[in-house]
Design a protein around this motif. Structure first.
Motif, PDB file in Angstrom:
ATOM      1  N   MET A  11     124.303   6.819 -16.814  1.00 43.14           N
ATOM      2  CA  MET A  11     123.707   7.041 -15.496  1.00 43.14           C
ATOM      3  C   MET A  11     123.222   8.493 -15.351  1.00 43.14           C
ATOM      4  O   MET A  11     122.145   8.742 -14.815  1.00 43.14           O
ATOM      5  CB  MET A  11     124.704   6.703 -14.390  1.00 43.14           C
ATOM      6  CG  MET A  11     125.144   5.241 -14.397  1.00 43.14           C
ATOM      7  SD  MET A  11     123.784   4.064 -14.301  1.00 43.14           S
ATOM      8  CE  MET A  11     123.203   4.372 -12.659  1.00 43.14           C
ATOM      9  N   ASP A  12     124.023   9.450 -15.827  1.00 45.38           N
ATOM     10  CA  ASP A  12     123.631  10.858 -15.769  1.00 45.38           C
ATOM     11  C   ASP A  12     122.378  11.114 -16.599  1.00 45.38           C
ATOM     12  O   ASP A  12     121.466  11.837 -16.172  1.00 45.38           O
ATOM     13  CB  ASP A  12     124.768  11.757 -16.268  1.00 45.38           C
ATOM     14  CG  ASP A  12     125.987  11.738 -15.363  1.00 45.38           C
ATOM     15  OD1 ASP A  12     125.922  11.180 -14.250  1.00 45.38           O
ATOM     16  OD2 ASP A  12     127.026  12.288 -15.788  1.00 45.38           O
ATOM     17  N   LEU A  13     122.319  10.525 -17.787  1.00 47.42           N
ATOM     18  CA  LEU A  13     121.146  10.704 -18.647  1.00 47.42           C
ATOM     19  C   LEU A  13     119.903  10.076 -18.037  1.00 47.42           C
ATOM     20  O   LEU A  13     118.803  10.616 -18.160  1.00 47.42           O
ATOM     21  CB  LEU A  13     121.405  10.114 -20.036  1.00 47.42           C
ATOM     22  CG  LEU A  13     122.316  10.923 -20.944  1.00 47.42           C
ATOM     23  CD1 LEU A  13     122.743  10.092 -22.148  1.00 47.42           C
ATOM     24  CD2 LEU A  13     121.624  12.203 -21.394  1.00 47.42           C
ATOM     25  N   LYS A  14     120.070   8.944 -17.375  1.00 46.79           N
ATOM     26  CA  LYS A  14     118.927   8.303 -16.712  1.00 46.79           C
ATOM     27  C   LYS A  14     118.362   9.217 -15.629  1.00 46.79           C
ATOM     28  O   LYS A  14     117.148   9.413 -15.534  1.00 46.79           O
ATOM     29  CB  LYS A  14     119.359   6.953 -16.125  1.00 46.79           C
ATOM     30  CG  LYS A  14     118.276   6.230 -15.373  1.00 46.79           C
ATOM     31  CD  LYS A  14     117.138   5.781 -16.260  1.00 46.79           C
ATOM     32  CE  LYS A  14     116.102   4.992 -15.482  1.00 46.79           C
ATOM     33  NZ  LYS A  14     114.877   5.736 -15.212  1.00 46.79           N
ATOM     34  N   LEU A  15     119.248   9.819 -14.836  1.00 47.28           N
ATOM     35  CA  LEU A  15     118.785  10.751 -13.805  1.00 47.28           C
ATOM     36  C   LEU A  15     118.135  11.971 -14.454  1.00 47.28           C
ATOM     37  O   LEU A  15     117.069  12.414 -14.028  1.00 47.28           O
ATOM     38  CB  LEU A  15     119.938  11.177 -12.891  1.00 47.28           C
ATOM     39  CG  LEU A  15     119.551  12.202 -11.823  1.00 47.28           C
ATOM     40  CD1 LEU A  15     118.455  11.670 -10.901  1.00 47.28           C
ATOM     41  CD2 LEU A  15     120.776  12.619 -11.023  1.00 47.28           C
ATOM     42  N   ALA A  16     118.766  12.511 -15.486  1.00 44.60           N
ATOM     43  CA  ALA A  16     118.201  13.678 -16.177  1.00 44.60           C
ATOM     44  C   ALA A  16     116.824  13.347 -16.752  1.00 44.60           C
ATOM     45  O   ALA A  16     115.908  14.167 -16.691  1.00 44.60           O
ATOM     46  CB  ALA A  16     119.138  14.155 -17.276  1.00 44.60           C
ATOM     47  N   ASP A  17     116.667  12.142 -17.265  1.00 40.44           N
ATOM     48  CA  ASP A  17     115.369  11.728 -17.791  1.00 40.44           C
ATOM     49  C   ASP A  17     114.340  11.641 -16.671  1.00 40.44           C
ATOM     50  O   ASP A  17     113.200  12.069 -16.833  1.00 40.44           O
ATOM     51  CB  ASP A  17     115.500  10.390 -18.508  1.00 40.44           C
ATOM     52  CG  ASP A  17     114.231   9.988 -19.242  1.00 40.44           C
ATOM     53  OD1 ASP A  17     113.526  10.866 -19.768  1.00 40.44           O
ATOM     54  OD2 ASP A  17     113.950   8.776 -19.295  1.00 40.44           O
ATOM     55  N   ASP A  18     114.747  11.120 -15.525  1.00 43.78           N
ATOM     56  CA  ASP A  18     113.834  11.054 -14.378  1.00 43.78           C
ATOM     57  C   ASP A  18     113.413  12.449 -13.918  1.00 43.78           C
ATOM     58  O   ASP A  18     112.256  12.673 -13.574  1.00 43.78           O
ATOM     59  CB  ASP A  18     114.485  10.311 -13.209  1.00 43.78           C
ATOM     60  CG  ASP A  18     114.681   8.828 -13.473  1.00 43.78           C
ATOM     61  OD1 ASP A  18     114.071   8.288 -14.428  1.00 43.78           O
ATOM     62  OD2 ASP A  18     115.461   8.199 -12.722  1.00 43.78           O
ATOM     63  N   VAL A  19     114.348  13.384 -13.916  1.00 46.30           N
ATOM     64  CA  VAL A  19     114.080  14.743 -13.428  1.00 46.30           C
ATOM     65  C   VAL A  19     113.322  15.576 -14.460  1.00 46.30           C
ATOM     66  O   VAL A  19     112.371  16.277 -14.125  1.00 46.30           O
ATOM     67  CB  VAL A  19     115.397  15.450 -13.027  1.00 46.30           C
ATOM     68  CG1 VAL A  19     115.166  16.924 -12.725  1.00 46.30           C
ATOM     69  CG2 VAL A  19     116.039  14.745 -11.833  1.00 46.30           C
ATOM     70  N   PHE A  20     113.745  15.508 -15.736  1.00 48.48           N
ATOM     71  CA  PHE A  20     113.225  16.417 -16.758  1.00 48.48           C
ATOM     72  C   PHE A  20     112.287  15.767 -17.774  1.00 48.48           C
ATOM     73  O   PHE A  20     111.772  16.457 -18.653  1.00 48.48           O
ATOM     74  CB  PHE A  20     114.385  17.058 -17.530  1.00 48.48           C
ATOM     75  CG  PHE A  20     115.308  17.874 -16.680  1.00 48.48           C
ATOM     76  CD1 PHE A  20     114.902  19.067 -16.119  1.00 48.48           C
ATOM     77  CD2 PHE A  20     116.603  17.437 -16.432  1.00 48.48           C
ATOM     78  CE1 PHE A  20     115.758  19.830 -15.346  1.00 48.48           C
ATOM     79  CE2 PHE A  20     117.473  18.194 -15.662  1.00 48.48           C
ATOM     80  CZ  PHE A  20     117.050  19.380 -15.113  1.00 48.48           C
ATOM     81  N   ASP A  21     112.076  14.444 -17.701  1.00 51.14           N
ATOM     82  CA  ASP A  21     111.275  13.736 -18.702  1.00 51.14           C
ATOM     83  C   ASP A  21     111.757  14.112 -20.103  1.00 51.14           C
ATOM     84  O   ASP A  21     111.038  14.705 -20.906  1.00 51.14           O
ATOM     85  CB  ASP A  21     109.785  14.042 -18.535  1.00 51.14           C
ATOM     86  CG  ASP A  21     108.918  13.185 -19.440  1.00 51.14           C
ATOM     87  OD1 ASP A  21     109.343  12.064 -19.802  1.00 51.14           O
ATOM     88  OD2 ASP A  21     107.820  13.639 -19.808  1.00 51.14           O
ATOM     89  N   LEU A  22     113.013  13.782 -20.376  1.00 53.16           N
ATOM     90  CA  LEU A  22     113.645  14.172 -21.636  1.00 53.16           C
ATOM     91  C   LEU A  22     112.913  13.616 -22.848  1.00 53.16           C
ATOM     92  O   LEU A  22     112.399  12.499 -22.812  1.00 53.16           O
ATOM     93  CB  LEU A  22     115.091  13.676 -21.665  1.00 53.16           C
ATOM     94  CG  LEU A  22     116.035  14.258 -20.636  1.00 53.16           C
ATOM     95  CD1 LEU A  22     117.389  13.561 -20.716  1.00 53.16           C
ATOM     96  CD2 LEU A  22     116.200  15.758 -20.815  1.00 53.16           C
ATOM     97  N   ASN A  23     112.914  14.377 -23.908  1.00 49.07           N
ATOM     98  CA  ASN A  23     112.442  13.900 -25.201  1.00 49.07           C
ATOM     99  C   ASN A  23     113.645  13.219 -25.850  1.00 49.07           C
ATOM    100  O   ASN A  23     114.385  13.827 -26.624  1.00 49.07           O
ATOM    101  CB  ASN A  23     111.911  15.051 -26.046  1.00 49.07           C
ATOM    102  CG  ASN A  23     111.266  14.571 -27.323  1.00 49.07           C
ATOM    103  OD1 ASN A  23     111.577  13.482 -27.814  1.00 49.07           O
ATOM    104  ND2 ASN A  23     110.381  15.375 -27.867  1.00 49.07           N
TER     105      ASN A  23
END
Length: 84
Positions: free
Chosen positions: A32-44
């Motif tokens: 869940m944390d990674l999903k939010l981080a991906d939404d915020v930062f567009d993670l690679n």
């Protein structure tokens, strides 16, 4: 990368974090944390998944330690190394 593929990759990242012993809570919380981080930062995500242990740990621990779940943001100007 399509949404379903991103979720699979996030799951693989969470599994690696568990194997490394760097979970603050549990695998589900990290997903869940990674999903939010991906939404915020567009993670690679692909690069994060294969990163060396130091850079991988920096992002995983940083995400877990700086997340504000209530406000859906990150504190202390945290920026993951694998953000775009």
């Amino acid at each position: 990368m399509k949404s379903k593929e991103r979720l699979v990759t996030i799951g693989e990242i969470a599994k690696r974090a568990k194997e490394m012993g760097i979970l603050v809570f549990d695998v589900f919380s990290l997903v869940m944390d990674l999903k939010l981080a991906d939404d915020v930062f567009d993670l690679n995500l692909e690069e994060l998944k294969i990163a060396d242990a130091q850079n991988f740990s920096h992002d995983i621990m940083g995400i877990q330690n700086h997340i504000d779940r209530k406000n859906k943001s990150f504190s202390n100007n945290f920026l993951p190394r694998f953000s775009r």
